[in-house]
Scaffold this active site. Structure first.
Site, mmCIF file in Angstrom:
data_model
loop_
_atom_site.group_PDB
_atom_site.id
_atom_site.type_symbol
_atom_site.label_atom_id
_atom_site.label_comp_id
_atom_site.label_asym_id
_atom_site.label_seq_id
_atom_site.Cartn_x
_atom_site.Cartn_y
_atom_site.Cartn_z
ATOM 1 N N HIS A 215 3.257 -6.075 6.983
ATOM 2 C CA HIS A 215 4.653 -6.513 6.861
ATOM 3 C C HIS A 215 5.613 -5.331 6.819
ATOM 4 C CE1 HIS A 215 4.764 -5.432 2.532
ATOM 5 N NE2 HIS A 215 3.546 -5.951 2.457
ATOM 6 N N CYS B 131 0.636 -4.763 0.303
ATOM 7 C CA CYS B 131 -0.504 -4.682 1.204
ATOM 8 C C CYS B 131 -0.304 -3.534 2.185
ATOM 9 C CB CYS B 131 -0.672 -6.017 1.925
ATOM 10 S SG CYS B 131 -0.909 -7.417 0.810
#
Length: 225
Positions: free
Chosen positions: A178, A194
């Protein structure tokens, strides 16, 4: 024939021809040309409008050049079109041929080291809503307010401009590739999250990879040399 010209002639597909390995065409149609020796980084990382939002420019020159988007030599046993994440060196590779890859710098949180193995991109979201994982809420109870309705899309959203959700079979791993609201985190191990990328880079990757793209997250013993 140059890579960028050939890419345009083939409908925008990324094509890379090497004398020993032949030609490979991977990814979605109408994607941008691959970076080459004439690539304009000022334009690539410039401020731009995306949907309803104004992306700020990336101060890319303040980062080590190895974290800039670029085609590199990279030998992998994975097929062209695979994404390989090396969290230990803060790189994400999109495999072009058995010896070449498009590489991006990434930032990796503790969650990014929590697992390794194979997954697929099963969901792609533009300007996604963010809901914090329960484990994060346990550490920071104040985040509970975002659990029901989520954090609205925008530049302050932790997922940024794009999110690609990683699944294993029918199970959402809850790990994502992302964007980020903290550009300075690229190339670093940060406290949470992440695999995060600069807005301009995650938009670029998003425009290249189709759904069901294989993603390989390397373990410590597998980190790229």
């Amino acid at each position: 024939m140059s890579v960028s010209r050939r890419a345009l002639m083939m409908g925008g597909l990324s094509a890379l021809c090497l004398s020993l390995t032949g030609c490979y065409t991977v990814g979605l149609p109408d994607q941008p040309p691959l970076p080459d020796e004439t690539f304009d980084y000022e334009l690539a990382y410039a401020a731009r409008k995306d949907g309803d939002f104004e992306l700020p420019a990336i101060n890319y020159k303040s980062f080590d050049r190895r974290f800039w988007r670029q085609v590199v030599d990279y030998k992998s046993g994975e097929r062209p079109g695979t994404v390989v994440v090396d969290p230990y060196n803060a790189f994400l590779y999109w495999i072009l041929t058995p010896s070449k890859a498009l590489r991006y710098g990434v930032g990796v949180g503790k969650a990014g080291f929590a697992w390794s193995g194979d997954a697929q991109i099963r969901v792609k979201r533009e300007w996604p809503i963010w809901r914090p994982p329960l484990e994060m809420i346990e550490r920071k109870p104040a985040l509970m307010k975002y659990w029901e309705n989520g954090f609205e899309p925008g530049l302050k959203n932790p997922l940024g401009a794009r999110a690609m959700d990683l699944w294993q079979g029918s199970r959402d791993t809850l790990y994502r590739i992302h964007g980020t609201n903290d550009p300075a985190s690229i190339g670093k191990n940060v406290s949470s999250g992440c695999i995060r990328m600069w807005h301009q880079d995650v938009i670029d990757l998003f425009s290249r990879v189709p759904l069901r793209t294989k993603v390989v997250v390397l373990g410590k013993q597998e980190e790229a040399s």
